[in-house]
Design an enzyme around this catalytic site. Structure first.
Site, PDB file in Angstrom:
ATOM      1  N   ASN A  94      33.432  40.280 -40.816  1.00  0.00           N
ATOM      2  CA  ASN A  94      32.777  40.330 -42.125  1.00  0.00           C
ATOM      3  C   ASN A  94      33.229  39.290 -43.145  1.00  0.00           C
ATOM      4  O   ASN A  94      32.948  39.438 -44.337  1.00  0.00           O
ATOM      5  CB  ASN A  94      32.923  41.733 -42.716  1.00  0.00           C
ATOM      6  CG  ASN A  94      31.838  42.640 -42.175  1.00  0.00           C
ATOM      7  OD1 ASN A  94      30.672  42.275 -42.155  1.00  0.00           O
ATOM      8  ND2 ASN A  94      32.222  43.825 -41.713  1.00  0.00           N
ATOM      9  N   ASP A 122      21.824  42.728 -41.810  1.00  0.00           N
ATOM     10  CA  ASP A 122      22.008  44.032 -42.453  1.00  0.00           C
ATOM     11  C   ASP A 122      20.735  44.433 -43.176  1.00  0.00           C
ATOM     12  O   ASP A 122      20.602  45.569 -43.622  1.00  0.00           O
ATOM     13  CB  ASP A 122      23.175  43.972 -43.448  1.00  0.00           C
ATOM     14  CG  ASP A 122      24.505  44.018 -42.724  1.00  0.00           C
ATOM     15  OD1 ASP A 122      24.522  44.417 -41.543  1.00  0.00           O
ATOM     16  OD2 ASP A 122      25.522  43.647 -43.331  1.00  0.00           O
ATOM     17  N   ASP A 161      32.416  43.377 -35.154  1.00  0.00           N
ATOM     18  CA  ASP A 161      31.989  42.785 -36.425  1.00  0.00           C
ATOM     19  C   ASP A 161      32.968  41.705 -36.886  1.00  0.00           C
ATOM     20  O   ASP A 161      34.102  41.622 -36.405  1.00  0.00           O
ATOM     21  CB  ASP A 161      31.928  43.910 -37.476  1.00  0.00           C
ATOM     22  CG  ASP A 161      30.866  43.667 -38.534  1.00  0.00           C
ATOM     23  OD1 ASP A 161      30.481  42.503 -38.736  1.00  0.00           O
ATOM     24  OD2 ASP A 161      30.439  44.651 -39.157  1.00  0.00           O
ATOM     25  N   TRP A 171      23.186  36.000 -46.111  1.00  0.00           N
ATOM     26  CA  TRP A 171      23.260  37.428 -45.804  1.00  0.00           C
ATOM     27  C   TRP A 171      21.959  38.106 -46.219  1.00  0.00           C
ATOM     28  O   TRP A 171      21.467  37.887 -47.318  1.00  0.00           O
ATOM     29  CB  TRP A 171      24.461  38.055 -46.532  1.00  0.00           C
ATOM     30  CG  TRP A 171      24.565  39.524 -46.267  1.00  0.00           C
ATOM     31  CD1 TRP A 171      25.056  40.098 -45.130  1.00  0.00           C
ATOM     32  CD2 TRP A 171      24.146  40.581 -47.136  1.00  0.00           C
ATOM     33  NE1 TRP A 171      24.960  41.467 -45.246  1.00  0.00           N
ATOM     34  CE2 TRP A 171      24.415  41.796 -46.465  1.00  0.00           C
ATOM     35  CE3 TRP A 171      23.580  40.631 -48.401  1.00  0.00           C
ATOM     36  CZ2 TRP A 171      24.134  43.037 -47.024  1.00  0.00           C
ATOM     37  CZ3 TRP A 171      23.303  41.869 -48.957  1.00  0.00           C
ATOM     38  CH2 TRP A 171      23.577  43.061 -48.264  1.00  0.00           C
TER      39      TRP A 171
HETATM   40  C1  GLA Z   1      28.772  44.771 -41.664  1.00  0.00           C
HETATM   41  C2  GLA Z   1      27.736  45.044 -40.598  1.00  0.00           C
HETATM   42  C3  GLA Z   1      27.092  46.387 -40.848  1.00  0.00           C
HETATM   43  C4  GLA Z   1      28.145  47.458 -40.871  1.00  0.00           C
HETATM   44  C5  GLA Z   1      29.222  47.130 -41.900  1.00  0.00           C
HETATM   45  C6  GLA Z   1      30.387  48.099 -41.815  1.00  0.00           C
HETATM   46  O1  GLA Z   1      28.205  44.563 -42.891  1.00  0.00           O
HETATM   47  O2  GLA Z   1      26.784  44.032 -40.576  1.00  0.00           O
HETATM   48  O3  GLA Z   1      26.126  46.660 -39.878  1.00  0.00           O
HETATM   49  O4  GLA Z   1      28.695  47.578 -39.589  1.00  0.00           O
HETATM   50  O5  GLA Z   1      29.731  45.821 -41.717  1.00  0.00           O
HETATM   51  O6  GLA Z   1      31.355  47.821 -42.736  1.00  0.00           O
END
Ligand code: GLA
Length: 701
Positions: free
Chosen positions: A452, A520, A450, A172
């Protein structure tokens, strides 16, 4: 014709403009690889070099370069397919049936010599680009179940052992970090066991022999699959490199019922003698011409604003309207509300799964904001994370059994969330209905999808015991099915794939989504490295990049706005800063850059990319984009002053040597021949930290 066959010798060739891929059927049993590389027109010349047994410990079959080796007999090497039959036999012996040609595709039909397992090997050459597509389909024509224990998409064999491997590694916030290493005897494995592509490695191989950007043999292949994958590269004892690609056999099986088929994901493979740039640009073309979703392939992607870094979870109608007004003024074309608009979503502990607008944050519904955004002349987009659920959500309270879990084990959360069991059709239906409702009731043109967290404890209560290990695969294919259904009904919507940044970047995802979120980490300097790694095999047309605020949220670095723009303009430009806090000057500068980007975006999104200088080897970084040899933009970066150095020469690529070009370098306009620009180059004087320049070049008609 891309398919040539020498019937007498049983030799098959897939022929492209400059390369061929040749194999033969030997003893009606073995599909033996003969050649992959420079185009060879005469199949007559191919002969079978004997594969001898060395002694009783090394079987001849292990030395044979097989196109698709089954597990069986004296094979001790890695194999492409392994099955267990109902009577306990765990051994496959192929027998060759025949071949067919369908729609420019060559199919080699095989079956097990006793059991009714039929295996078809598919080969299709995209002649114009020398890209070979391969996949496999198996069918159980018997009366009892067959368990597939592993089933790869393809094996490749390269002559010799002297190869270098390029692959990306990362985690990440530092995705797509390219590294090159020499291969030595033994196996090198790149894989994901996370239920998605992951950010640790990419499902591809790039092997070369002393290649650089402009020269040298490069062999590459990429797997179109965004789930658990495995790429095994082996320098064998038999003077050869063998590569196996496909669904990861780790914790996998698939029960084939009578009359049932299983089709593997495809791989796309290519060979060039012209180095890495050629590979990248062939794949840019391939993705744009053949692979990416049809609806958006030919459109230039819009400049977006995304709310994530500006407002995080603190999303309200009034704040977003304030941002939207600023965004429209600087030329943004698409306004995307990220996480925080739905359910009880005030932080990452609640709300996932409840895809209804939060009434407190949007007292007049989403429509109010969408209308404002549309009235300002922008499209509207929304963030979702459909595969997930927070334990603190109405969805989980209503359906605690909709997640993956094992009996007597507490399901583990990470980022406070659990994964929905997408192998269940009721879960699939729920997601389709929830998203379809959102897209139908609101004028939404863009979805950022997304994911996550990885999948863990992949128990699927709905599946039989003997089917449990197929849940990983079923999840990945269910995602594709859901997106495709939504795309079919809402063909105007652009889909962006995101997974905590760049954890879902692969050619499988690319067949269903139009864009990737790379990381990110929006630090403009770190992005140069991330974008460089990405650009080896992934298309610029899918590379979303934002300009965000400083100090950067993740790295704490403070980088000037111009450098941040230049870095993000090398992909599909987006803005992610808090525009309501920009000074007048910053807003004016932003507006100027957005307008500049709109003038050059066709060169970036629809052009070719050349990595001219890389920070891995050089003090400056330079990337050039070329559109049909007519227009070009060059981005040059000096992140940090080195000693007293200030003169840098950058040689261009991809131009017509005989044409005269007009160069606009910081409003200094001059003319040069393509030949000069490519062999002598453009001179830069750069001093200080975070210097960057954008140079615009156009051919004089
Ligand atoms: C992830 C995505 C981010 C954002 C967050 C929102 O980390 O990569 O760009 O959208 O989730 O929670």
């Amino acid at each position: 014709m891309a398919i040539r066959i020498n019937k007498e010798k049983n030799i098959f060739a897939l022929v492209g403009k400059n390369s061929s891929y040749v194999f033969t059927v030997e003893s009606n049993q073995y599909i033996r690889h003969l050649h992959w590389g420079k185009r060879i027109d005469d199949l007559e010349d191919f002969e079978l070099i004997p594969v001898d047994r060395i002694d009783s410990q090394d079987a001849a079959i292990d030395a044979m370069p097989e196109e698709y080796a089954p597990f069986g007999g004296l094979r001790f090497k890695s194999t492409a397919i392994k099955a267990t039959f109902a009577d306990g036999t765990r051994d496959i012996v192929f027998s060759y049936l025949n071949y067919s040609i369908d729609n420019d595709t060559l199919v080699i039909h095989l079956r097990d010599s006793y059991y009714k397992l039929f295996v078809d090997l598919y080969y299709k050459m995209f002649e114009d680009l020398d890209i070979l597509q391969r996949w496999v389909e198996v069918e159980n024509k018997g009366t009892s179940d067959i368990i597939l224990e592993h089933i790869r998409s393809a094996a490749f064999n390269l002559d010799g052992t002297y190869f270098w491997s390029n692959q990306v590694s990362g985690h990440w916030s530092s995705e797509q970090q390219i590294h090159q290493e020499r291969l030595y005897p033994g196996k090198k494995v790149f894989e994901s066991r996370k239920g998605l592509t992951g950010n640790n490695h990419s499902p591809y191989f790039i092997l070369n022999k002393n290649a650089d950007e402009g020269h040298g043999d490069v062999y590459f292949a990429t797997l179109a699959y965004g789930g658990n994958f495995r790429i095994t590269i082996e320098v064998t004892q038999f003077h050869r490199v063998t590569i196996l690609m496909g669904i990861n056999p780790f914790d996998f099986n698939y029960r084939l019922k009578p009359n049932q088929k299983f089709t593997t994901p495809s791989v796309y493979a290519g060979y060039t003698k012209n180095g890495f740039s050629h590979m990248s640009n062939v794949m840019n073309d391939f993705c744009r011409n053949y692979l990416m979703p049809k609806e958006k392939r030919n459109t230039l992607h819009k400049v977006l604003f995304n709310s994530w870094e500006a407002t995080k979870f603190d999303v309200t109608a009034s704040k977003q309207i304030e941002l939207a007004k600023k965004a429209a003024k600087v030329g943004v074309e698409l306004f995307v509300v990220d996480d925080g608009w739905f359910g009880a979503r005030n932080d990452d502990t609640a709300g996932l799964g409840d895809w209804v607008v939060n009434k407190k944050k949007f007292p007049h519904g989403l429509k109010e904001l969408v209308d404002v955004v549309n009235d300002l002349g922008m499209d509207f987009g929304l963030w979702v994370e459909p595969e997930m659920v927070n334990p603190n959500s109405d969805l989980y309270r209503a359906h605690p059994d909709w997640i993956y879990y094992f009996k007597h084990r507490a399901p583990t959360t990470t980022r406070n969330q659990l994964v929905l069991n997408l192998s269940r059709t009721d879960v699939q239906r729920y997601i389709i209905e929830a998203l379809d409702k959102l897209l139908t009731e609101n004028n939404i043109s863009y979805i950022k999808w997304d994911m996550n967290r990885p999948i863990s404890e992949p128990g699927a209560k709905n599946l039989q015991l003997s089917d449990q290990r197929s849940s990983w695969y079923r999840h990945t294919t269910a995602v594709y099915k859901i997106v495709d259904k939504l795309r079919k009904k809402h063909s105007n919507v652009t889909f962006e794939a995101c997974a905590s940044g760049g954890s879902r970047i692969d050619y499988g995802t690319l067949q269903h989504y139009d864009q990737f979120w790379l990381s990110d980490n929006t630090d403009a300097l770190d992005r140069l490295y991330i974008q460089e790694g990405y650009s080896y095999l992934y298309p610029i047309k899918a590379m979303r990049a934002w300009v965000t605020d400083v100090p950067n949220k993740i790295t704490k670095k403070t980088i000037p706005l111009e450098f941040r723009f230049h870095s993000a303009m090398m992909g599909i430009l987006g803005l992610g800063g808090n525009l309501t806090e920009y000074s007048k000057e910053e807003l004016a500068f932003t507006k100027e850059k957005v307008s500049e980007y709109k003038k050059i975006r066709h060169i970036i999104q629809d052009g070719y990319v050349y990595r001219l200088k890389s920070l891995t080897y050089s003090t400056i970084h330079a990337v050039q984009y070329v559109y049909q040899q007519k227009e070009s933009v060059l981005f040059v970066f000096l992140p940090g002053q080195r000693f007293i150095d200030k003169h840098y020469q950058v040689k261009l690529k991809g131009l017509d040597p005989d044409k005269i070009y007009e160069i606009n370098k910081k409003d200094n306009i001059f003319r040069k021949h393509g030949d000069y620009l490519m062999n002598v180059g453009i001179h830069f004087i750069l001093m200080g930290d975070y210097q960057s320049e954008l140079v615009y070049i156009r051919a004089i008609e």
